[in-house]
Design a protein around this motif. Structure first.
Motif, short mmCIF file in Angstrom:
data_model
loop_
_atom_site.label_atom_id
_atom_site.label_comp_id
_atom_site.label_asym_id
_atom_site.label_seq_id
_atom_site.Cartn_x
_atom_site.Cartn_y
_atom_site.Cartn_z
N SER A 97 0.84 -1.20 0.00
CA SER A 97 0.00 0.00 0.00
C SER A 97 0.87 1.25 0.00
O SER A 97 2.01 1.24 0.51
CB SER A 97 -0.91 0.02 1.23
N ALA A 98 0.34 2.30 -0.56
CA ALA A 98 1.07 3.57 -0.63
C ALA A 98 1.34 4.11 0.77
O ALA A 98 0.59 3.87 1.71
CB ALA A 98 0.25 4.58 -1.43
N ASP A 99 2.42 4.86 0.88
CA ASP A 99 2.78 5.46 2.17
C ASP A 99 1.63 6.34 2.69
O ASP A 99 1.38 6.37 3.89
CB ASP A 99 4.05 6.29 2.01
N TYR A 100 0.94 7.02 1.79
CA TYR A 100 -0.19 7.86 2.19
C TYR A 100 -1.27 7.03 2.87
O TYR A 100 -1.83 7.44 3.90
CB TYR A 100 -0.77 8.55 0.95
N VAL A 101 -1.56 5.85 2.33
CA VAL A 101 -2.57 4.98 2.92
C VAL A 101 -2.13 4.52 4.30
O VAL A 101 -2.92 4.53 5.26
CB VAL A 101 -2.83 3.76 2.01
N LYS A 102 -0.87 4.12 4.43
CA LYS A 102 -0.38 3.64 5.73
C LYS A 102 -0.38 4.75 6.78
O LYS A 102 -0.75 4.52 7.94
CB LYS A 102 1.01 3.04 5.56
N ARG A 103 0.00 5.96 6.38
CA ARG A 103 -0.02 7.08 7.33
C ARG A 103 -1.45 7.41 7.74
O ARG A 103 -1.73 7.69 8.92
CB ARG A 103 0.65 8.31 6.71
N THR A 104 -2.36 7.36 6.77
CA THR A 104 -3.76 7.63 7.09
C THR A 104 -4.30 6.58 8.05
O THR A 104 -4.98 6.91 9.03
CB THR A 104 -4.61 7.63 5.80
N PHE A 105 -3.99 5.32 7.80
CA PHE A 105 -4.51 4.27 8.67
C PHE A 105 -3.96 4.40 10.09
O PHE A 105 -4.69 4.19 11.07
CB PHE A 105 -4.19 2.89 8.10
N ARG A 106 -2.68 4.72 10.22
CA ARG A 106 -2.12 4.90 11.56
C ARG A 106 -2.87 6.01 12.32
O ARG A 106 -3.07 5.91 13.53
CB ARG A 106 -0.63 5.24 11.47
N ARG A 107 -3.28 7.03 11.60
CA ARG A 107 -3.98 8.14 12.24
C ARG A 107 -5.41 7.77 12.64
O ARG A 107 -5.88 8.16 13.70
CB ARG A 107 -4.00 9.34 11.28
N ILE A 108 -6.10 7.02 11.81
CA ILE A 108 -7.53 6.80 12.04
C ILE A 108 -7.83 5.52 12.81
O ILE A 108 -8.93 5.37 13.35
CB ILE A 108 -8.30 6.74 10.70
N ALA A 109 -6.87 4.60 12.90
CA ALA A 109 -7.15 3.28 13.48
C ALA A 109 -7.84 3.35 14.84
O ALA A 109 -8.81 2.63 15.08
CB ALA A 109 -5.87 2.46 13.56
N PRO A 110 -7.38 4.20 15.77
CA PRO A 110 -8.06 4.24 17.08
C PRO A 110 -9.50 4.73 17.02
O PRO A 110 -10.27 4.49 17.95
CB PRO A 110 -7.18 5.20 17.89
N SER A 111 -9.88 5.41 15.94
CA SER A 111 -11.22 5.98 15.83
C SER A 111 -12.23 5.03 15.17
O SER A 111 -13.43 5.31 15.16
CB SER A 111 -11.17 7.29 15.02
N ILE A 112 -11.75 3.95 14.59
CA ILE A 112 -12.64 2.99 13.93
C ILE A 112 -13.36 2.17 15.01
O ILE A 112 -12.77 1.78 16.01
CB ILE A 112 -11.83 2.07 13.00
N ASP A 113 -14.64 1.93 14.82
CA ASP A 113 -15.41 1.21 15.83
C ASP A 113 -14.94 -0.23 16.00
O ASP A 113 -14.77 -0.70 17.13
CB ASP A 113 -16.90 1.22 15.46
N ILE A 114 -14.73 -0.93 14.89
CA ILE A 114 -14.35 -2.35 14.94
C ILE A 114 -13.25 -2.59 13.90
O ILE A 114 -13.40 -2.21 12.73
CB ILE A 114 -15.55 -3.26 14.64
N ILE A 115 -12.17 -3.22 14.33
CA ILE A 115 -11.14 -3.67 13.40
C ILE A 115 -11.14 -5.19 13.44
O ILE A 115 -10.82 -5.80 14.46
CB ILE A 115 -9.76 -3.11 13.77
N ARG A 116 -11.56 -5.80 12.34
CA ARG A 116 -11.69 -7.26 12.27
C ARG A 116 -10.39 -7.86 11.75
O ARG A 116 -9.92 -7.54 10.67
CB ARG A 116 -12.85 -7.63 11.35
N LEU A 117 -9.79 -8.77 12.52
CA LEU A 117 -8.57 -9.45 12.15
C LEU A 117 -8.85 -10.93 11.91
O LEU A 117 -9.31 -11.62 12.82
CB LEU A 117 -7.51 -9.32 13.25
N PRO A 118 -8.58 -11.45 10.72
CA PRO A 118 -8.81 -12.88 10.47
C PRO A 118 -7.70 -13.77 11.01
O PRO A 118 -7.80 -14.99 10.95
CB PRO A 118 -8.89 -12.94 8.95
N SER A 119 -6.62 -13.15 11.50
CA SER A 119 -5.52 -13.89 12.12
C SER A 119 -4.99 -13.08 13.29
O SER A 119 -4.81 -11.86 13.17
CB SER A 119 -4.40 -14.13 11.10
N ARG A 120 -4.69 -13.75 14.38
CA ARG A 120 -4.11 -13.04 15.53
C ARG A 120 -2.73 -12.50 15.19
O ARG A 120 -2.26 -11.55 15.82
CB ARG A 120 -4.04 -13.98 16.73
N ALA A 121 -2.07 -13.09 14.20
CA ALA A 121 -0.75 -12.62 13.80
C ALA A 121 -0.77 -11.20 13.26
O ALA A 121 0.25 -10.52 13.23
CB ALA A 121 -0.15 -13.58 12.76
#
Length: 381
Positions: A162-186
């Protein structure tokens, strides 16, 4: 609307899925099955991103439905829209070009399709699949602050380049997302958040066990490989020479026949999922020939083909890194002919049968919408 969805009533919700897949594509990923289950619960819309005139140069799997672009179509109970733009933002892969990358993504969000804006405004639940989709999170939250937001982590952003812009955006917004679904604990260590993480593995259609007949094979021993992700052609060049009595079927690899393949390798084009099931169900063993140069450890839990092999009771041959704790998988070292030989011999001698119970896609959808209701979704620090 209460974003915890504790009072959910099927049939009253409006779901919006943002993804770089398209629901109408013949190649199915986990997001397709999730969307199909959401359609049983309410109005479901699937908005396909990151598609443009540039896509013809990237072998985009949506090219066969290019004529459907920029119009709303109904497909199997889901409203679909493939947003085609003159160009789309991409990973520039160079630090000096990051400002250009940021400009492209900023333009992409500012010029969002009117269809996307309307669907955001009308949604109760918005699902952002890993990839480009998260760049629209802040727009969605501004337009519809009451909508429940779900991040579907199909892959680690580094793994899919993914583009650096996408990764930076995700780092910023991740705590604000209601649910983050992970299909693997890894995947937990790749997410810059903690209190909103939930482990919800991939599902399976329980009806597969009764499908896939009759066998597409003739007499003899048959092995099957499905899909194109990190495809390692060298495996089949080696295996076909070591096992000339086995017929190897390579389906949808995205590559033409390799000159080093033996005459016992048949290369098939991508085919409808129902036809693929026939090849898997009646194979003596399945193959997940991944290259290991980019192999993420979470793939042991998220590989759809390996999950399907196990569910249908078919032993699998795969790199050691993705054997995981499945007793139905037999690992090898890519490029090592002796380990490939040993893994195939072990798979041929293995009993048929699943190594574990697999959730249905209905179970997965229920947990995505209301993860706190299920004790098995919790991820402890």
């Amino acid at each position: 609307m209460n974003r915890d969805m504790q009072g959910i009533t099927h049939g009253t919700e409006s779901f919006l899925v943002l993804s770089a897949h398209d629901y109408r594509s013949p190649r199915k990923a986990n997001i397709h099955f999730i969307a199909g289950e959401l359609a049983r619960r309410g109005t479901t819309r699937f908005f396909s991103l990151r598609y443009s005139h540039l896509s013809r140069y990237t072998a985009d799997p949506r090219l066969p439905i290019d004529t459907c672009a920029n119009r709303i179509e109904q497909h199997q109970g889901v409203e679909c829209f493939l947003w085609k733009t003159p160009l789309h933002p991409f990973n520039t892969r160079h630090a000096l070009l990051r400002p250009v990358e940021s400009l492209m993504f900023g333009w992409y969000v500012r010029t969002a399709s009117p269809v996307l804006l309307r669907w955001i405004a009308e949604a109760n639940v918005i699902l952002f699949e890993s990839g480009t989709a998260p760049v629209f999170f802040e727009l969605a939250r501004r337009m519809n602050p009451m909508a429940k937001t779900v991040y579907v982590a199909s892959d680690d952003l580094d793994t899919i380049n993914s583009a650096d812009y996408v990764k930076r955006t995700f780092r910023r917004i991740a705590p604000s997302i209601d649910i983050i679904r992970l299909p693997s604990r890894a995947l937990t260590r790749t997410i810059p958040s903690s209190g909103n993480l939930y482990f919800i593995p991939h599902g399976i259609d329980p009806g597969l066990a009764s499908q896939g007949d009759p066998s597409p094979y003739g007499p003899g021993i048959h092995a099957v490989s499905v899909g194109s992700m990190l495809f390692d052609a060298e495996f089949f060049a080696c295996a076909s020479r070591r096992f000339p009595h086995i017929s190897f079927h390579v389906i949808g690899s995205g590559r033409p026949r390799c000159a080093d393949y033996g005459g016992n390798v048949t290369v098939h084009d991508e085919m409808p999922h129902a036809d693929t099931v026939r090849f898997i169900k009646h194979a003596h063993f399945g193959i997940a020939a991944y290259r290991t140069t980019q192999l993420p450890d979470y793939l042991a839990d998220t590989s759809m083909k390996l999950i399907q092999y196990d569910f249908l009771g078919v032993p699998a041959v795969c790199p050691r890194e993705v054997v995981g704790d499945y007793r139905s998988r037999f690992g090898y070292r890519p490029g090592d002919g002796e380990s490939i030989f040993a893994a195939i011999k072990a798979a041929l001698a293995a009993p048929r049968g699943p190594s574990r119970a697999h959730p249905s896609w209905s179970d997965v959808a229920d947990r995505i919408l209301q993860p706190t209701r299920y004790s098995d979704t919790r991820i402890r620090p």
